[in-house]
Design an enzyme around this catalytic site. Structure first.
Site, short mmCIF file in Angstrom:
data_model
loop_
_atom_site.label_atom_id
_atom_site.label_comp_id
_atom_site.label_asym_id
_atom_site.label_seq_id
_atom_site.Cartn_x
_atom_site.Cartn_y
_atom_site.Cartn_z
N THR A 207 0.87 -1.08 -0.17
CA THR A 207 0.13 0.09 -0.01
C THR A 207 0.72 1.25 -0.03
OG1 THR A 207 -0.25 -0.20 2.34
CG2 THR A 207 -2.04 -1.29 0.97
N LEU A 208 0.47 2.19 -0.95
CA LEU A 208 1.24 3.32 -0.91
C LEU A 208 0.57 4.74 -0.60
CD1 LEU A 208 2.31 2.46 -4.71
CD2 LEU A 208 3.43 2.00 -2.50
N GLU A 211 -0.76 7.40 -2.93
CA GLU A 211 -0.71 6.73 -4.36
C GLU A 211 -1.31 5.52 -4.75
OE1 GLU A 211 1.05 9.00 -6.40
OE2 GLU A 211 1.07 10.10 -4.65
N ASP A 234 -8.80 11.40 8.49
CA ASP A 234 -8.07 10.90 9.80
C ASP A 234 -7.66 9.54 9.21
OD1 ASP A 234 -6.93 9.38 11.84
OD2 ASP A 234 -9.14 9.62 12.95
N ALA A 237 -7.51 4.35 10.36
CA ALA A 237 -8.10 2.85 10.00
C ALA A 237 -8.10 2.51 8.57
CB ALA A 237 -9.40 2.79 10.40
N ALA A 238 -7.24 3.37 7.84
CA ALA A 238 -7.44 3.20 6.38
C ALA A 238 -6.49 1.90 6.03
CB ALA A 238 -6.50 4.34 5.57
N GLY A 239 -5.47 1.49 6.53
CA GLY A 239 -4.73 0.20 6.37
C GLY A 239 -5.66 -0.97 6.82
N ASP A 240 -6.43 -0.68 7.73
CA ASP A 240 -7.14 -1.89 8.31
C ASP A 240 -8.38 -2.31 7.46
OD1 ASP A 240 -5.34 -2.31 10.41
OD2 ASP A 240 -6.07 -1.09 11.93
N SER A 270 -12.82 5.53 4.20
CA SER A 270 -12.54 5.56 5.64
C SER A 270 -11.62 6.79 6.15
CB SER A 270 -11.69 4.28 6.01
OG SER A 270 -10.46 4.33 5.79
N ALA A 273 -13.53 10.18 7.45
CA ALA A 273 -14.27 10.34 8.76
C ALA A 273 -13.07 9.90 9.99
CB ALA A 273 -15.40 9.25 8.87
#
Length: 295
Positions: A207-208, A211, A234, A237-240, A270, A273
């Site tokens: 994950t980038l 990008e 925020d 939790a984007a990667g999760d 995600s 929010a």
């Protein structure tokens, strides 16, 4: 696919979130503009993401016999995450301290606590063997991750927090999901870490951030999936969210590129929010945004 859905083996924490103008440097004190408390932890976030994305999701987790544990149970149950495989310990529930700066970037310190007690048993092993996809992270004991990998038919490892991983574990990983920093740590080099990792696992997604993501497999050319451009509130939790939706999509039988595209769209929702679990989108939200991005 057998229809057994996703099993997440991982952590659950209560998050204490501190909004700051900027994340402090070593030795520096900054003042937060507020304090909020809510459910989180990489495993819990990913389990909620998989469930909200439409997968039947069971969560192998260790929670304290305390108020934070009850909070997490209530939130996870409300998200239709099956907690029949959860265990309870006298160790306090895990806690994370999260500072979020004005640009939505974060720094996180985790006290694993009850998460360090997580072990597999007869019931959890059986559920793992039956699952279409098993997803784990590294906020729980490595031995538990290693055993889950051995028992799985298809094992996705989100190697976060970053750590050097031995070949015994990676031999049972079907898909490794890492960000750029984690890729370098696991590979042991910042020089083409993706190529190095492909010698140890059959597929890698890097994950980038803003990008997008890079999909690497042994039998195809690298694929770059562009990020969806949005205003960031925020990134906690984007990667999760990405990992949970990726697992849920793979469990339906979708190919990896399609799953990464759907996960990228979900991650873009995600970050718009605040909070961890509260920011995780629903299947309908993902489908609507996906239709806009990939008409």
């Amino acid at each position: 696919m057998s229809g057994k859905g996703v099993v997440v083996v991982g952590s659950a924490n209560v998050d204490l979130v501190l909004p700051v103008q900027r994340i402090p440097r070593p030795g520096e004190t900054v003042l937060a503009s507020g304090l909020s408390r809510g459910p989180g932890g990489k495993g819990a976030n990913q389990a909620v993401a998989a469930s909200r994305a439409g997968a039947t999701t069971r969560f192998v987790v260790s929670l304290g016999d305390d108020e934070p544990g009850e909070l997490l149970r209530a939130v996870l149950s409300d998200a239709s995450v099956d907690l029949s495989l959860a265990s309870t310990t006298t160790t306090p529930t895990g806690t994370a301290i999260i500072t979020v700066d004005a640009d939505g970037e974060n720094a996180i310190t985790v006290a694993p606590a009850a998460n360090a007690d997580l072990r597999l048993n007869h019931d959890t092993r059986a559920a793992i063997r039956a699952a279409d996809v098993v997803l784990a992270q590294l906020e729980i004991p490595f031995d538990t991750v290693r055993e889950a990998a051995r028992e799985s038919r298809y094992f996705v490892l989100n190697a976060a927090p970053a750590a050097a991983l031995d070949d015994d574990l990676l031999a049972d990983v079907d898909l490794l999901v890492v960000n750029e920093h984690e890729a370098s740590v696991v590979a042991g080099t910042s020089d083409n870490p993706g190529e190095v990792l492909l010698k140890r696992v059959p597929a890698v997604v890097i994950t980038l951030g803003g990008e997008g993501a890079l999909v690497l497999t042994r039998d195809a050319e690298p694929l770059k999936v562009a990020a969806v451009k949005v205003e960031v509130v925020d990134t906690t939790a984007a990667g999760d969210t990405f990992c949970g939706v990726l697992a849920a999509t793979l469990a339906t039988g979708s190919e990896l590129p399609e799953a990464v595209r759907r996960a990228t769209v979900a991650a873009s929702l995600s970050v718009q929010a605040a909070g961890a679990i509260p920011s995780v989108p629903t299947a309908d939200d993902i489908a609507a945004r996906y239709a806009e991005v990939y008409p």
